[in-house]
Design a protein around this motif. Structure first.
Motif, PDB file in Angstrom:
ATOM      1  N   PRO A 110       0.816  -1.226   0.000  1.00 42.31           N
ATOM      2  CA  PRO A 110       0.000   0.000   0.000  1.00 42.31           C
ATOM      3  C   PRO A 110       0.847   1.273   0.000  1.00 42.31           C
ATOM      4  N   ALA A 111       1.962   1.253   0.710  1.00 40.19           N
ATOM      5  CA  ALA A 111       2.827   2.443   0.710  1.00 40.19           C
ATOM      6  C   ALA A 111       3.410   2.699  -0.673  1.00 40.19           C
ATOM      7  N   GLN A 112       3.822   1.639  -1.371  1.00 35.57           N
ATOM      8  CA  GLN A 112       4.360   1.812  -2.723  1.00 35.57           C
ATOM      9  C   GLN A 112       3.288   2.300  -3.688  1.00 35.57           C
ATOM     10  N   ILE A 113       2.064   1.832  -3.495  1.00 32.83           N
ATOM     11  CA  ILE A 113       0.967   2.295  -4.348  1.00 32.83           C
ATOM     12  C   ILE A 113       0.716   3.781  -4.116  1.00 32.83           C
ATOM     13  N   ASP A 114       0.745   4.212  -2.856  1.00 31.36           N
ATOM     14  CA  ASP A 114       0.542   5.631  -2.562  1.00 31.36           C
ATOM     15  C   ASP A 114       1.632   6.486  -3.200  1.00 31.36           C
ATOM     16  N   VAL A 115       2.867   6.005  -3.141  1.00 31.20           N
ATOM     17  CA  VAL A 115       3.959   6.758  -3.760  1.00 31.20           C
ATOM     18  C   VAL A 115       3.770   6.836  -5.267  1.00 31.20           C
ATOM     19  N   ALA A 116       3.382   5.722  -5.881  1.00 26.11           N
ATOM     20  CA  ALA A 116       3.186   5.713  -7.334  1.00 26.11           C
ATOM     21  C   ALA A 116       2.063   6.661  -7.737  1.00 26.11           C
ATOM     22  N   VAL A 117       0.973   6.670  -6.958  1.00 22.70           N
ATOM     23  CA  VAL A 117      -0.149   7.557  -7.280  1.00 22.70           C
ATOM     24  C   VAL A 117       0.264   9.020  -7.109  1.00 22.70           C
ATOM     25  N   SER A 118       1.045   9.302  -6.076  1.00 21.54           N
ATOM     26  CA  SER A 118       1.469  10.685  -5.855  1.00 21.54           C
ATOM     27  C   SER A 118       2.364  11.199  -6.980  1.00 21.54           C
ATOM     28  N   ARG A 119       3.052  10.297  -7.677  1.00 22.79           N
ATOM     29  CA  ARG A 119       3.951  10.720  -8.756  1.00 22.79           C
ATOM     30  C   ARG A 119       3.205  11.071 -10.038  1.00 22.79           C
ATOM     31  N   ILE A 120       1.926  10.751 -10.109  1.00 17.75           N
ATOM     32  CA  ILE A 120       1.163  11.143 -11.298  1.00 17.75           C
ATOM     33  C   ILE A 120       1.191  12.652 -11.453  1.00 17.75           C
ATOM     34  N   GLU A 121       1.033  13.354 -10.330  1.00 16.69           N
ATOM     35  CA  GLU A 121       1.038  14.812 -10.384  1.00 16.69           C
ATOM     36  C   GLU A 121       2.410  15.340 -10.783  1.00 16.69           C
ATOM     37  N   LEU A 122       3.474  14.628 -10.394  1.00 15.44           N
ATOM     38  CA  LEU A 122       4.818  15.037 -10.799  1.00 15.44           C
ATOM     39  C   LEU A 122       4.956  14.992 -12.316  1.00 15.44           C
ATOM     40  N   TYR A 123       4.495  13.911 -12.924  1.00 13.87           N
ATOM     41  CA  TYR A 123       4.559  13.809 -14.387  1.00 13.87           C
ATOM     42  C   TYR A 123       3.678  14.868 -15.044  1.00 13.87           C
ATOM     43  N   ALA A 124       2.468  15.054 -14.489  1.00 15.42           N
ATOM     44  CA  ALA A 124       1.550  16.032 -15.070  1.00 15.42           C
ATOM     45  C   ALA A 124       2.120  17.447 -14.978  1.00 15.42           C
ATOM     46  N   ASN A 125       2.700  17.789 -13.836  1.00 12.09           N
ATOM     47  CA  ASN A 125       3.273  19.120 -13.680  1.00 12.09           C
ATOM     48  C   ASN A 125       4.469  19.318 -14.609  1.00 12.09           C
ATOM     49  N   THR A 126       5.269  18.276 -14.783  1.00 14.07           N
ATOM     50  CA  THR A 126       6.406  18.390 -15.696  1.00 14.07           C
ATOM     51  C   THR A 126       5.932  18.678 -17.110  1.00 14.07           C
ATOM     52  N   ASN A 127       4.895  17.985 -17.546  1.00 14.67           N
ATOM     53  CA  ASN A 127       4.364  18.216 -18.885  1.00 14.67           C
ATOM     54  C   ASN A 127       3.709  19.587 -18.993  1.00 14.67           C
ATOM     55  N   ARG A 128       3.093  20.037 -17.882  1.00  9.51           N
ATOM     56  CA  ARG A 128       2.390  21.311 -17.900  1.00  9.51           C
ATOM     57  C   ARG A 128       3.346  22.490 -17.836  1.00  9.51           C
ATOM     58  N   GLN A 129       4.372  22.370 -17.031  1.00  8.68           N
ATOM     59  CA  GLN A 129       5.267  23.495 -16.802  1.00  8.68           C
ATOM     60  C   GLN A 129       6.420  23.549 -17.797  1.00  8.68           C
ATOM     61  N   ARG A 130       6.642  22.475 -18.547  1.00  7.37           N
ATOM     62  CA  ARG A 130       7.753  22.435 -19.499  1.00  7.37           C
ATOM     63  C   ARG A 130       7.216  22.074 -20.880  1.00  7.37           C
ATOM     64  N   PRO A 131       6.661  23.024 -21.588  1.00  9.59           N
ATOM     65  CA  PRO A 131       6.128  22.722 -22.924  1.00  9.59           C
ATOM     66  C   PRO A 131       7.213  22.146 -23.825  1.00  9.59           C
ATOM     67  N   GLY A 132       6.871  21.061 -24.521  1.00 10.50           N
ATOM     68  CA  GLY A 132       7.818  20.420 -25.421  1.00 10.50           C
ATOM     69  C   GLY A 132       8.753  19.442 -24.749  1.00 10.50           C
ATOM     70  N   PHE A 133       8.623  19.261 -23.427  1.00  5.56           N
ATOM     71  CA  PHE A 133       9.499  18.311 -22.738  1.00  5.56           C
ATOM     72  C   PHE A 133       9.240  16.897 -23.234  1.00  5.56           C
ATOM     73  N   PHE A 134       7.963  16.566 -23.430  1.00  6.84           N
ATOM     74  CA  PHE A 134       7.592  15.282 -24.021  1.00  6.84           C
ATOM     75  C   PHE A 134       7.112  15.535 -25.438  1.00  6.84           C
ATOM     76  N   ASP A 135       7.451  14.611 -26.336  1.00  6.28           N
ATOM     77  CA  ASP A 135       7.014  14.747 -27.719  1.00  6.28           C
ATOM     78  C   ASP A 135       5.556  14.354 -27.901  1.00  6.28           C
ATOM     79  N   ASN A 136       5.046  13.531 -27.006  1.00  9.31           N
ATOM     80  CA  ASN A 136       3.645  13.137 -27.099  1.00  9.31           C
ATOM     81  C   ASN A 136       3.198  12.636 -25.729  1.00  9.31           C
ATOM     82  N   VAL A 137       1.923  12.806 -25.427  1.00  7.58           N
ATOM     83  CA  VAL A 137       1.337  12.356 -24.168  1.00  7.58           C
ATOM     84  C   VAL A 137       0.153  11.452 -24.500  1.00  7.58           C
ATOM     85  N   ILE A 138       0.159  10.245 -23.940  1.00  5.31           N
ATOM     86  CA  ILE A 138      -0.876   9.257 -24.248  1.00  5.31           C
ATOM     87  C   ILE A 138      -1.494   8.774 -22.944  1.00  5.31           C
ATOM     88  N   PRO A 139      -2.814   8.896 -22.762  1.00  7.61           N
ATOM     89  CA  PRO A 139      -3.462   8.297 -21.587  1.00  7.61           C
ATOM     90  C   PRO A 139      -3.337   6.778 -21.635  1.00  7.61           C
TER      91      PRO A 139
END
Length: 744
Positions: free
Chosen positions: A454-483
């Protein structure tokens, strides 16, 4: 009289000041009396001075203050440095606000509920053992009990204190302060405090003095980490100062400090503390890259003679899938490499974690011990490494080179930290972010795998926002985003994105156009691939690309050159090797016509290059307009590769791999043709060759082109191209320059 310590009227009259009105306002009297250091012991004469508002009697020998009972208007009383032993032994003046009884002989505190106006009380240097009697002092904001014998804080609940001084007592723990919500300044210096627990709820604290206590752990600062208004902290003469990097560690835990240990905290110290104890991903990646680069330079340089680099400064094509833990990036990478096995191969990373159920060593990861992993770092093996979940992960150059020897692009998957590290190197991969959109679905995937706590799952879920913020705050950092909530849907989207990168959609369109050409209308099927000895096609064949008009196999030089190539090929070549050979042949054809490195060698570059000024695919009579200002601009004008998916369509026309002879002949003997080089051959569509209108004016344009060496893929003999498989051959335009380029 003065020698006996008795205060007289004459002495009072000479010491009073601040003349003012009293009573009805028609009379005047003096309001302030100050008699410091007069060796007084008897002040009973002051009973007649009922209008006094300020009385100062410090540094005397007074023991009795009963005269204060006759001063109903008294506001300030200073009786410090005397011999008073009775605590407030007088009738309470109605407006008494400030009292200083420091440096006396008081032992026990009494109830002060009658002193409702009391706001400041100084009881330093007495002999109090506990705090009591202050519960009803609803206006008390300043309390000082320094240098007493207090061993426990109590009796302060609900007081509106802003300043509390308990310096030089016998306190061992901080307790009883939880309800002092207005406290701003706290002095607990010269006690026996070993923990800061008990201060975490005092959110208005701005200054804490803990000098000369027993605090020994830097982690104690976590108790005051959330006190955002804290600006001044004093930990001088505590054991904690002996710990290494003490100052940076405290500054890191308390970023809002401006003064630490009576020294101003600079902005440079704050930045250094963050970079040391919780560096941003950029800083970690930069350090990681520098480490591996230094270790690689320290090792003997290895020449990869079987590498498929088209040129020394060209990077290997790479595709990087990144996303949170358990988002499916590994499965999608394997599936992609299986379907597009003529273009991609999986780059296997190293890790120190144990294999999950179903994982194979050498296929999913190279599972090594932590000791072996750490030994590989000084050997310069890794291109990038990262720490995640308590385990180490790393991508070696050998893993990429193994893929490059097959003439394929490397497909890898990694966490965000690895992406930051790889972006510091001079590799230029395509980065595709796989991100969960529905958190519940993502958590369900993680739970269903049964691999994570459960602790590892919580950490993994919390990192979703890290990826989202990176894509949001750094335009062009990723070439494509796929759900990636639906794995099948995510793969189909990924598949279409990759096909756009590889120009396979244009290839399919070109094949459909070929089927509709006059040569194919009778059968409706694809023409068979002609063997090397087949008769050359006539000049009336309809060609579909601009470059076809510059290449024609009808010349004798084509047959001799191609026969020589086929003679060197070995029948034992695998399909992947044959695909690599065809792509290297295409490089030769491009070099002969003066074209820059082909499409495939640039497909995965994330930085766009100089694009052609105009290119119209729908008009066969259109031209490439090439900037002739410099050789560099001409070399980069063959193809611009934008970072977004699908942006490549419309930039490049397919190039027929079977038409080589005309180019060879034209290159060797330009005069053999009756027409200028950029004139279409008779019987073909009037599509011009890929020749700049200004090419005749380029320096060295009148020099005979020199055939570059063919890049060697493997050391084994080559084999002839196999017969066409049931699946359509890859578009030659996709294969051109397709040597898998990676750079270190």
């Amino acid at each position: 009289m003065e020698k006996d310590g008795v205060l007289t009227a004459q002495m009072v009259s000479s010491s009073v000041s601040q003349l003012g009105h009293f009573g009805t306002g028609m009379q005047r009297s003096y309001h302030s009396l100050s008699l410091p250091s007069h060796n007084l012991s008897d002040i009973s004469v002051l009973c007649n001075y009922v209008y006094l508002q300020k009385l100062e009697l410090p540094h005397n020998k007074i023991r009795d203050l009963s005269c204060v009972s006759h001063m109903p208007y008294l506001v300030i009383l200073d009786a410090s440095h005397n011999e008073i032993s009775n605590f407030f032994e007088f009738q309470p003046p109605k407006n008494l606000k400030e009292v200083n009884f420091s440096h006396n002989r008081m032992i026990k505190m009494k109830d002060l509920s009658a002193y409702l106006s009391l706001s400041r009380l100084d009881l330093d240097y007495n002999s109090f053992r506990e705090i009591s009697g202050l519960e009803q002092c609803c206006k008390l904001i300043h309390l000082s009990l320094a240098h007493n014998r207090i061993s426990r804080i109590s009796g302060l609940d609900s007081l509106p204190l802003r300043h509390l001084c308990l310096r030089g007592n016998q306190l061992e723990t901080i307790e009883g302060l939880e309800n002092l919500k207005s406290l701003q300044v706290l002095d607990l210096s010269m006690n026996r405090v070993s923990s800061l627990s008990g201060l975490q709820n005092l959110h208005l604290l701005g200054s804490i003095n803990l000098e000369k206590n027993l605090i020994s752990e830097i982690q104690e600062c976590k108790h005051i980490h959330n006190i955002l208004l804290l600006r001044d902290l004093n930990l001088l003469r505590n054991p904690v100062q002996e710990q290494p990097d003490y100052r940076l560690a405290v500054i890191f835990l308390l970023q809002h400090l401006t003064v630490l240990d009576q020294e101003i905290v600079s902005a440079e110290e704050k930045v250094s503390s963050v970079n040391k104890y919780d560096p941003p991903l950029d800083v970690v990646a930069a350090r990681d890259h520098m480490t591996h680069l230094v270790y690689q330079l320290m090792q003997p340089q290895v020449l990869y003679d079987s590498s498929t680099l088209p040129s020394a400064d060209s990077p290997y094509p790479m595709l990087v899938l990144t996303g949170p833990q358990g988002c499916g990036k590994r499965e999608l990478a394997h599936r992609l490499c299986q379907e597009f096995n003529e273009y991609f191969a999986h780059g296997t990373c190293h890790t120190t974690r144990a294999p999950y159920f179903g994982e194979e060593n050498g296929l999913d990861y190279h599972f090594v011990s932590e000791e072996d992993f750490q030994n590989m770092i000084p050997m310069g093996k890794f291109i990038q490494t990262l720490q995640y979940g308590g385990h180490s992960y790393g991508l070696t150059r050998d893993a990429i080179e193994d893929v490059a020897r097959e003439g394929l692009a490397c497909c890898v998957h990694m966490e965000l930290e690895g992406v930051f590290s790889l972006k510091n190197s001079y590799f230029e991969p395509r980065y595709i972010l796989l991100i969960p959109v529905q958190v519940e679905t993502y958590m369900g995937h993680l739970k269903d795998r049964g691999l994570y706590t459960p602790a590892q799952i919580d950490v993994a879920v919390s990192r979703i926002e890290l990826y989202a913020n990176t894509n949001r705050q750094r335009p062009g950092f990723f070439d494509n985003v796929i759900p990636c909530d639906d794995r099948e849907e995510a793969y189909q989207t990924l598949r279409q994105v990759v096909k756009s990168y590889l120009l396979l959609e244009e290839q399919e369109e070109g094949e459909n156009n070929n089927r509709a050409s006059p040569d194919n209308t009778s059968t409706g099927q694809e023409p068979e691939e002609k063997p090397p000895s087949a008769p050359p096609r006539s000049g009336s064949d309809s060609l579909t690309s601009h470059s076809d008009t510059a290449l024609d196999p009808s010349d004798p030089s084509y047959r001799s050159y191609f026969t020589k190539i086929q003679a060197e090929l070995s029948p034992q070549k695998s399909p992947a090797e044959l695909a690599s050979i065809r792509r290297r042949e295409q490089l030769v054809r491009e070099a002969i016509v003066g074209k820059s490195p082909g499409v495939y060698s640039q497909l995965f570059k994330s930085t766009a290059q100089t694009a052609p000024s105009s290119l119209h695919n729908q008009d066969l009579g259109s031209h490439f307009h090439e900037d002739s200002s410099s050789d560099e601009s001409r070399a980069s004008s063959a193809l611009s590769v934008p970072s977004s998916a699908g942006a490549l369509s419309g930039f490049v026309e397919p190039l027929d791999t079977s038409v080589l002879g005309h180019t060879v002949e034209t290159a060797k003997d330009p005069a053999a043709s009756d027409q200028p080089p950029d004139t279409p051959r008779p019987g073909t569509d009037q599509a011009p060759a890929i020749v700049s209108p200004s090419s005749e004016r380029r320096p060295g344009s009148n020099v005979k082109p020199i055939l570059p060496p063919i890049p060697t893929g493997r050391k084994t003999p080559a084999a002839p191209s196999p017969a066409p498989s049931p699946r359509p051959d890859p578009n030659p335009a996709v294969e051109e320059g397709g040597d898998t380029n990676m750079e270190e």
